[in-house]
Design a protein around this motif. Structure first.
Motif, mmCIF file in Angstrom:
data_model
loop_
_atom_site.group_PDB
_atom_site.id
_atom_site.type_symbol
_atom_site.label_atom_id
_atom_site.label_comp_id
_atom_site.label_asym_id
_atom_site.label_seq_id
_atom_site.Cartn_x
_atom_site.Cartn_y
_atom_site.Cartn_z
ATOM 1 N N CYS A 91 0.590 -1.286 -0.020
ATOM 2 C CA CYS A 91 -0.298 -0.091 -0.022
ATOM 3 C C CYS A 91 0.365 0.934 0.145
ATOM 4 O O CYS A 91 2.027 1.447 0.742
ATOM 5 N N SER A 143 -7.153 -2.630 6.641
ATOM 6 C CA SER A 143 -5.365 -3.436 6.035
ATOM 7 C C SER A 143 -6.695 -5.111 5.686
ATOM 8 O O SER A 143 -6.088 -5.575 5.042
ATOM 9 N N VAL A 175 -8.143 -4.816 2.269
ATOM 10 C CA VAL A 175 -7.560 -4.826 1.264
ATOM 11 C C VAL A 175 -7.364 -6.387 0.924
ATOM 12 O O VAL A 175 -6.654 -6.901 0.274
ATOM 13 N N THR A 185 -9.768 -8.130 -0.483
ATOM 14 C CA THR A 185 -9.399 -7.737 -1.990
ATOM 15 C C THR A 185 -8.493 -8.997 -3.467
ATOM 16 O O THR A 185 -9.437 -9.557 -3.482
ATOM 17 N N ASP A 208 0.690 -3.623 5.692
ATOM 18 C CA ASP A 208 -0.048 -3.139 4.152
ATOM 19 C C ASP A 208 0.759 -3.492 3.633
ATOM 20 O O ASP A 208 1.329 -2.716 2.117
ATOM 21 N N VAL A 266 -7.779 -3.270 -6.322
ATOM 22 C CA VAL A 266 -7.874 -2.789 -4.768
ATOM 23 C C VAL A 266 -8.057 -1.723 -4.498
ATOM 24 O O VAL A 266 -8.921 -1.358 -3.596
ATOM 25 N N GLU A 267 -8.040 -0.559 -5.523
ATOM 26 C CA GLU A 267 -8.001 1.438 -5.249
ATOM 27 C C GLU A 267 -9.406 0.403 -5.249
ATOM 28 O O GLU A 267 -10.292 1.680 -4.112
ATOM 29 N N THR A 288 -11.634 -0.831 -2.364
ATOM 30 C CA THR A 288 -11.471 -0.257 -0.432
ATOM 31 C C THR A 288 -10.858 1.565 -1.151
ATOM 32 O O THR A 288 -10.300 1.966 0.748
ATOM 33 N N ILE A 316 -7.624 2.647 -2.083
ATOM 34 C CA ILE A 316 -6.464 2.674 -1.182
ATOM 35 C C ILE A 316 -5.728 1.628 -1.669
ATOM 36 O O ILE A 316 -5.979 1.049 -3.284
ATOM 37 N N VAL A 367 -1.863 0.949 -4.128
ATOM 38 C CA VAL A 367 -1.050 0.397 -3.851
ATOM 39 C C VAL A 367 -0.178 -0.046 -5.449
ATOM 40 O O VAL A 367 -0.243 0.539 -6.153
#
Length: 449
Positions: free
Chosen positions: A30, A104, A107, A110, A126, A151-152, A155, A157, A159
């Motif tokens: 991340c 966390s 992520v 996912t 992370d 992932v983005e 969530t 976030i 990465v």
DNA sequence: TCTGGGGTCCTAGGACCC
DNA sequence: TCTGGGGTCCTAGGACCC
């Protein structure tokens, strides 16, 4: 004559299938994780510099790209960076582990859904390694991009993804992906020998996974400055100079020979620790005993969560030193331990010996800045022999523990505590800038207006 | 004034046993 | 009285990671 190194490489990619011999591994990391978590709930901070502090508001442990550009150093003490932070109006947060833990988990879930339950090794809060045994070489980068995007989206976030035949090379790939976000789109694959050579030649040996401060100094003194230089050193040399088998493994991994597998289920912990800096230095034995009792009960909670008991109790205290040197290193640690007659996870059975140990190492008149409790000699509860002579009260103890854990989980972490932990807590850590636990506490939930 | 809080693995050396 | 060599267990400490 073909050297072993070259022959490994010639075998690396089988021409007919495109599948890399031994498979590929990815590391998904991340970006500025703690900062990203904070920003998720404060969209105002998008594209603004942000930093997150360690416990006790001592060090900077996460920086957004904008904060990095301004020149805020990683792991630097907060008080030193403060002028810069104030000058540029950088947003500052104390760490909020409840929030980060929850994000966390999202992520990691996912990744499991994308890549398969059993292919994901959670490496830290992370980061995760992902096993890609059947990935054709030419599809790797595209797949990395797919991971990143999903992932983005799911969530919020962002990465970075590094892909290569070994964990160490995947980490190197990830390092480059992060370094050149613009070109890489946060994804880098190092599959062919040519790609690997070019990459390793561009990375300083200091930035290789497995080379810390002390090895870095040593290597540079010997004239080994790039990761490529290191890769070309003989294994025997590594065994002598870089910690034995660990060093040899590092070299092999840099050459593309995988020595570290993806482990889906981490083994249960062999040691459990709970330690903290004091809010301010402490010199009376009573405060130290209070702190030790508190840490012992925290460690006992972790132990029970893992359904284990411990036989060895170690405590340590760290005297305060006056050292403002630029390359600050922590002072000596004074520790002592005791072995219990039987493993236990009952809080008061661990507090008592822990507190007794304080007498052994405490020196009157001295100031201390940190203390901790470590539990080892850990056995799963299921394997502990039933003992006819264990009094009934022990079972009661277990029941009480379970109740306490439940209450602590759903309410505040330290709402219930043992009397030995004290109530004044002048040694307690500072945490002045913590954000709300948006995702796990009803009363702190994010409001949409 | 003020420099985190977890962990892992490995090695060396001493004690002890046969 | 003499005292080798191998195995095991434990502890301390050093290195690394995020």
């Amino acid at each position: 004559m073909v050297s072993p190194v070259e022959s490994t490489h010639q075998k690396a990619v089988a021409a007919d299938t495109g599948i890399v011999h031994g498979g590929l591994k990815a590391i998904v990391d991340c970006n500025s994780f703690y900062c990203s978590c904070e920003r998720l709930f404060k969209p105002v901070l998008k594209n603004k510099p942000v930093v997150v502090l360690s416990n006790n508001d001592g060090c900077i442990v996460s920086r957004s790209d904008e904060a990095k550009q301004i020149g805020v150093q990683m792991a630097g003490p907060y008080f030193m960076a403060r002028p810069l932070i104030e000058k540029h109006d950088i947003a500052v947060f104390s760490s909020n582990y409840t929030l980060y833990g929850d994000l966390s988990w999202r992520v990691m879930e996912t990744l499991r859904q994308l890549c398969g339950e059993k292919k994901v090794e959670v490496y830290s809060v992370d980061e995760a390694f992902v096993d890609l045994p059947d990935m054709p070489a030419e599809a790797a980068a595209r797949y990395g991009l797919y991971i990143r995007k999903t992932v983005e989206q799911w969530t919020g976030i962002s990465v970075s993804v590094g892909i290569a035949p070994t964990k160490t090379l995947a980490k190197a790939a990830n390092y480059l992906a992060k370094k050149n976000k613009q070109q890489s789109w946060c994804v880098t694959a190092l599959i062919t020998p040519e790609e690997q050579q070019k990459a390793l030649q561009s990375i300083r040996v200091t930035n290789i996974w497995g080379v810390g401060r002390s090895y870095a100094d040593k290597l540079i003194n010997m004239g080994i400055t790039s990761a490529w230089d290191l890769r070309n050193m003989p294994e025997q040399w590594a065994i002598k100079q870089l910690g034995g088998v660990v060093g040899a493994r590092l070299i092999k991994e840099l050459r593309g020979e995988s020595c570290m597998d993806i482990r889906e289920q981490p083994d249960s912990k062999k040691m459990i620790a709970s330690t903290r800096m004091f809010g301010s230095p402490v010199n009376d034995i009573l405060s130290i005993k209070e702190a030790i009792a508190t840490y012992a009960s925290l460690a006992a909670q972790k132990l029970r969560r893992q359904r284990c008991s411990a036989r060895i109790v170690t405590i340590f205290i760290v005297p305060k030193e006056d050292n403002h040197a630029v390359d600050f290193r922590h002072g000596p640690v004074i520790s002592t331990s005791t072995t219990l007659p039987a493993a236990t996870s009952v809080t008061n059975e661990l507090i008592k010996p822990a507190v007794q140990l304080v007498e052994k190492i405490y020196e009157k008149g001295r100031f201390y800045k940190k203390a901790g409790v470590m539990l080892s000699g850990i056995e799963p509860d299921s394997s502990i022999q039933g003992n006819l002579f264990v009094p009934e009260s022990k079972n009661k103890g277990r029941f009480l523990m379970k109740m306490m854990d439940n209450i602590n989980f759903s309410m505040r972490n330290d709402i219930l505590k043992f009397a030995a932990s004290g109530t004044s807590r002048n040694w307690k850590m500072r945490q002045e800038k913590r954000s709300p636990r948006y995702t796990t506490r009803w009363e702190e939930m994010f409001e949409v207006k």
